[in-house]
Write an enzyme that holds these catalytic residues in place. Structure first.
Site, PDB file in Angstrom:
ATOM      1  N   GLY A 275      -8.753   2.050   7.770  1.00  0.00           N
ATOM      2  CA  GLY A 275      -8.888   0.885   6.902  1.00  0.00           C
ATOM      3  C   GLY A 275      -7.643   0.660   6.069  1.00  0.00           C
ATOM      4  O   GLY A 275      -7.197  -0.488   5.885  1.00  0.00           O
ATOM      5  N   ASP A 276      -7.049   1.744   5.573  1.00  0.00           N
ATOM      6  CA  ASP A 276      -5.813   1.642   4.795  1.00  0.00           C
ATOM      7  C   ASP A 276      -4.666   1.113   5.644  1.00  0.00           C
ATOM      8  O   ASP A 276      -3.898   0.246   5.209  1.00  0.00           O
ATOM      9  CB  ASP A 276      -5.434   3.013   4.231  1.00  0.00           C
ATOM     10  CG  ASP A 276      -6.379   3.474   3.144  1.00  0.00           C
ATOM     11  OD1 ASP A 276      -6.330   2.924   2.043  1.00  0.00           O
ATOM     12  OD2 ASP A 276      -7.184   4.385   3.412  1.00  0.00           O
TER      13      ASP A 276
END
Length: 410
Positions: free
Chosen positions: A179-180
């Site tokens: 996600g990052d």
């Protein structure tokens, strides 16, 4: 390909973004990744870190001696200075740096910069051309905007984890900060869009970019969105299959290796059937089109798996390549290092390091013929560039730095 290789030798020095200055005051992964991508292409990225502590990401993962290894990559190409933005002197120094910056990247909880007296309104008073990326867990407004956020939460709330894992197993999180990473890419993209708008004089000034961590990964799950909206379909876990097309899976070979296969178009699906000796099934109503193959995915997978179980990995690869089937072995990181194609394309390169002598890092992508990126140095030690920035740029002397250190401002 030879002509392209020659073009790379005629590149323009400095990188495509060499005229940009980025102040990275963010911590952890997503927002710093955005500025790392810009550093790869020549931007001067000044990493502003808390005195004596630095970015917490310095403590992520493995260390060799006291050298943090992940930091060598995510901090690459950046200049590290220490500065406490919560202190009045720290705020004054930061605002001075903003006068010559093009971009500020931050990921504090909504309202934090405003509380410190360095919110976007103040920054734009100092420099109207600043592009300010605010990459937070849940964005600058909404019921969750004050919550802390990490990529793990984004993976969960986007629906990614709900659809990832074995059919009868629990939801699954990725084994990397996915996600990052996706948010970092979207963050860098959004910065470049804003800079284009500024520089093309359509706007002529900077703007604030409000990006929530969950939004980029949710953007990639667009099929889930429209399927639910139009059909009420809630996608669940399907192992290694794709809900949109089949065959697509991992298959175990005779020698217990794993091979990935994708037959995502009519032509490639037909090639799979020919490769496993079942060309007779091409006209079979169960497998004659993608919808039929999806409805009979279990049976199709059983046929393909039975074929792979009779062949070693190398045998299977040779046969599949003869039929131009899209397959690939499942690699470990050791396999990645040893692959001759990856080696020729310099997918991973060795970079000189003051602390480690030499360190292997993933190379800059994409390869650009005139303005290729480069890894100028691995992640720097904390505060390595204090003297360069504060003395050479802001006119401070060594005595000034000593006082600021004593006051814990830097």
């Amino acid at each position: 390909m030879k002509d392209i290789a020659m073009d790379f030798e005629k590149n323009i020095d400095g990188g495509a973004l060499a005229d940009l200055r980025v102040l990275d005051i963010a911590t952890a992964a997503a927002a710093p990744w955005a500025s790392t991508l810009m550093a790869d292409f020549g931007a001067e990225v000044i990493k502003v870190e808390k005195p004596n502590e630095g970015d917490p990401i310095r403590s992520w993962g493995e260390q060799k001696g006291n050298v943090p290894l992940f930091w060598q990559s995510i901090g690459r190409g950046k200049k590290s200075i220490t500065l406490d933005l919560r202190k009045e002197k720290g705020k004054e120094i930061f605002l001075s740096l903003c006068k010559t910056a093009d971009v500020v990247v931050e990921n504090f909880r909504s309202g934090t910069l405003e509380r410190w007296g360095i919110g976007p309104d103040i920054l734009h008073e100092v420099n109207p051309k600043l592009v300010i990326l605010r990459l937070t867990g849940f964005g600058q407004f909404g019921p969750y905007s004050k919550r802390p956020g990490f990529g793990t939460l984004a993976e969960a709330m986007s629906g990614y984890s709900y659809t990832t894992g074995l059919k009868d197993g629990p939801p699954t999180l990725p084994s990397l900060p996915l996600g990052d990473g996706i948010a970092g890419i979207f963050g860098a993209f959004s910065i470049m869009v804003a800079l284009h708008a500024r520089n093309s004089k359509r706007i002529g000034k900077g703007q604030v970019l409000d990006l929530a961590l969950y939004e980029p990964i949710l953007r990639l799950l667009e099929a889930n969105t429209i399927d639910y909206d139009q059909l009420g379909v809630i996608r669940t876990r399907q192992g290694n299959r794709l809900p949109q097309t089949t065959p697509r899976n991992l298959y175990k070979t005779l020698d217990s290796a794993w091979i990935a296969l994708s037959g995502s178009t009519p032509a490639t699906a037909e090639r799979v059937l020919r490769a496993i000796g079942r060309a007779d099934l091409i006209s079979n109503p169960k497998f004659s089109n993608n919808r039929a193959r999806r409805e009979n995915a279990d049976e199709l997978d059983e046929l393909i798996q039975a074929w792979f179980e009779k062949h070693s990995l190398q045998e299977a690869l040779v046969i599949m390549e003869e039929y131009e089937v899209a397959v690939a072995p499942v690699y470990s990181v050791k396999d990645v290092f040893e692959d001759p194609h990856f080696q020729e394309r310099e997918t991973i390169i060795k970079v000189p390091s003051e602390e480690l002598g030499e360190v292997a890092l993933n190379n800059v992508i994409p390869k650009m013929s005139l303005t290729p990126g480069s890894i100028r140095w691995p992640g720097p030690t904390l505060g390595k560039h204090n003297k360069e920035i504060y003395c050479n740029e802001l006119g401070m002397c060594v005595k000034d730095l000593e006082i600021l250190q004593q006051e814990n401002v830097i």
